[in-house]
Scaffold this motif. Sequence first.
Motif, PDB file in Angstrom:
ATOM      1  N   SER A 233       0.458  -1.233   0.006  1.00 18.86           N
ATOM      2  CA  SER A 233       0.510  -0.259  -0.291  1.00 18.86           C
ATOM      3  C   SER A 233       0.621   1.269   0.481  1.00 18.86           C
ATOM      4  N   LEU A 234       0.751   2.170  -0.816  1.00 21.17           N
ATOM      5  CA  LEU A 234       1.612   3.293  -1.070  1.00 21.17           C
ATOM      6  C   LEU A 234      -0.031   4.698  -0.996  1.00 21.17           C
ATOM      7  N   GLU A 235       0.703   6.126  -0.905  1.00 22.93           N
ATOM      8  CA  GLU A 235       0.438   6.798  -0.736  1.00 22.93           C
ATOM      9  C   GLU A 235       0.997   7.746  -2.226  1.00 22.93           C
ATOM     10  N   VAL A 236       0.178   7.876  -2.806  1.00 25.05           N
ATOM     11  CA  VAL A 236       0.331   8.767  -3.426  1.00 25.05           C
ATOM     12  C   VAL A 236      -0.224  10.229  -3.631  1.00 25.05           C
TER      13      VAL A 236
ATOM     14  N   GLN B 142       4.093 -12.289   6.074  1.00 24.19           N
ATOM     15  CA  GLN B 142       4.299 -12.819   5.432  1.00 24.19           C
ATOM     16  C   GLN B 142       4.161 -11.937   4.381  1.00 24.19           C
ATOM     17  N   ARG B 143       2.912 -10.929   3.978  1.00 21.84           N
ATOM     18  CA  ARG B 143       3.277 -10.590   3.220  1.00 21.84           C
ATOM     19  C   ARG B 143       4.929  -9.342   2.699  1.00 21.84           C
ATOM     20  N   ILE B 144       5.476  -8.837   3.927  1.00 18.57           N
ATOM     21  CA  ILE B 144       6.360  -8.020   4.043  1.00 18.57           C
ATOM     22  C   ILE B 144       7.210  -9.189   3.193  1.00 18.57           C
ATOM     23  N   LEU B 145       7.206 -10.309   3.845  1.00 19.70           N
ATOM     24  CA  LEU B 145       8.453 -11.370   3.270  1.00 19.70           C
ATOM     25  C   LEU B 145       8.185 -11.452   1.582  1.00 19.70           C
TER      26      LEU B 145
ATOM     27  N   ARG C 248       3.771   0.204   3.323  1.00 23.26           N
ATOM     28  CA  ARG C 248       2.831  -0.604   4.364  1.00 23.26           C
ATOM     29  C   ARG C 248       2.005   0.919   4.777  1.00 23.26           C
ATOM     30  N   ALA C 249       1.507   1.402   3.839  1.00 19.18           N
ATOM     31  CA  ALA C 249       1.969   3.010   4.270  1.00 19.18           C
ATOM     32  C   ALA C 249      -0.308   2.996   4.615  1.00 19.18           C
ATOM     33  N   ILE C 250      -0.700   1.902   4.488  1.00 19.31           N
ATOM     34  CA  ILE C 250      -2.348   1.843   4.922  1.00 19.31           C
ATOM     35  C   ILE C 250      -2.245   1.605   6.417  1.00 19.31           C
TER      36      ILE C 250
END
Length: 506
Positions: free
Chosen positions: A385-388, A465-468, A495-497
Motif C-alpha cells: 500500500s502506498l500514498e500517492v 508473510q506479505r512483507i517477506l 505498508r502505508a495503509i
Amino acid sequence: MNLALIHSRAVIGMDAPLVTVEVHLSLGLPAFSIVGLPEASVKEAKERVRCALINAGFDWPARRITVNLAPADLPKEGGRFDLPIAIGILAASEQCQSDKLANIELAGELALSGEIRPVHGIIPMVVSSQQANRQLLLPEQNGAEAALVEANHCLTANHLLAVTAWLNDQQPLPIAENNQADCNAPEHPDLQDVIGQQQAKRALMIAAAGRHHLLFYGPPGTGKTMLASRLPGILPTMDDSEALESAAVYSISHQGFQASNWRQRPFRAPHHSSSAVALVGGGSHPRPGEISLAHRGVLFLDELPEFSRHVLDMLRQPLESGQITISRAARQLDFPAQFQLIAAMNPSPCGNWGNPNVACRSTPDEIRRYLNRLSGPLLDRFDMSLEVPAQPDQGLYQQVPDGPHSANVKQIVEQCYQHQLDRQGCANGHLHGRVLQQHCQLNPDNSRLLQQIIEQFGLSARAQQRILKVARTLADLSESDTIESNHISEAIGYRAIDRLMQQLAT
C-alpha cells in the motif's frame, strides 16, 4: 429407423458434461415434446427446429416426435441443442445418413432459415470432446475460439444443409481455423504518460514482477487511476496454459471470448455499485463474476471504500485460494479466480486529508467512519500500500513525460518473473507455507528488524508473510539470491495503509 442418438454437451460451470439427444418417431397424432429437464429456451427449440427444417427443404414428419435429453436430472439451457435435435429428427426419419453420428458431437442454435448461430461455452466443450475421442461440429462463428484448443479436432458449418451434405458424403466440412497472426497486439497506455510519482511507478513495477496486490491512496487527481490502468502494459505475457484458462472463463460467460484477445491479460474495473453476484459470481444458473473474468489478469477497484463492505469481504477467501465456490441447493460449482487486486481510494470523504494544498473539510469522526468501511482482514490481504501524494500545480501541464516506457519496464518485469518461475514454479505473490519459508529466509539481524516493525505496528502474521513476499521480489529485481536489510526496509515502506490506520487510531 425410428430412433436416433446424437451426442452433444451442456455447460455447467467450467465443465461440459455429455448430453445424449434421443429422438424417437412413433405412431399417433402429430406432436413434438422435449423431456429431460429442459429450460424455457430449450423448450422453444421445437419451433426453431420445425421452421429450420421446412425452410431448408426437408419434410416435417407427421408423427409423434419425442426428444429426450439425457441424463434427465441435468439442467439444460440455451439454444445449443437445436442442431442435435434437428439432425436427430432427420436421421430418425431417414432423411440423412447416420453412420458418422456415433463419432461426432454437435452444438449450435438454429435460425428459422436453417443457418447455424454461435453458442457460448465452446472451450470446455472442445476439451471434453477431445477426452471422449470424438470430433465436435460447431457453428462457423465459434471456429476461431475452438481452434485455440485444437486446430484439427473441430468441424464448422454455417447452415443445416452443409451438415446434412457432410453426413451424406456429398461435401466436406471445413476444419476450425484461427490465424493468431491476425490478432492485434494490445495497445495499453504508456507508463511514461504519468508525470512524476516515481515511487508509485516503482511500486507498480514491483507489484507486476511479483504479482502482488497493491493499494493506492491519496487525494483526487494525483494519478492513482492512471497508474492502475497502466499495469496490464507491464505485466508478463501469458503463456498458452494461462491464456486457455482465461479464455475458458470468458467462453462460459455471456460476454463470450474474442479470439483477437488471445494471450492478453484481462483488466476488469467494475463500478463501486456492483452487487455481490456481479463481483464474485452466482445467480440461479451460476455464472462467473468479475473476479473470475479477471482470472490471470487484473481486478481494479476504484473508490474502494464506496463498495459495500459485505461485497468487499467476499473477496477475502478467493484472494487466498485463487478460486470461488458457488453453492446452490442442487449443485456446487467452482470458478477460477486467481487475479491481481489493484485498488485506489481517497484518505477521507472529501479526499483531502493530508493534502498540503487543500484544506480538509472532513471531521475526524467522518474520516474514521469512512476508513472503517474497509475491514482489517481485507486490508491485510494487500501486499503493498502506498500514498500517492498531490503534486505542485504550478507548471504541471508544462512538464514533459519522464521515466521509462512501459515496454522497457515490461522487459525487467518479465526477466524477474521468469526467474521466480525457474526457482519455485510460481510468482512470489503466490508463495505459501513451506515454500514461502524456504525461499524467504532471513538472517538473525533482518529477522529482528522485521519483528520490531511487526510489534510497532501490531501487524498480523499474514502481514508479516506479505512483507517477506515483497522483500523476495525486491531481492529478485536487484538480482540478489538472499533478502538483505535494504529489501526488508523498502518492503516495510510499502505498508502505508497500516501507518494511516495507526495515525487515525491515535
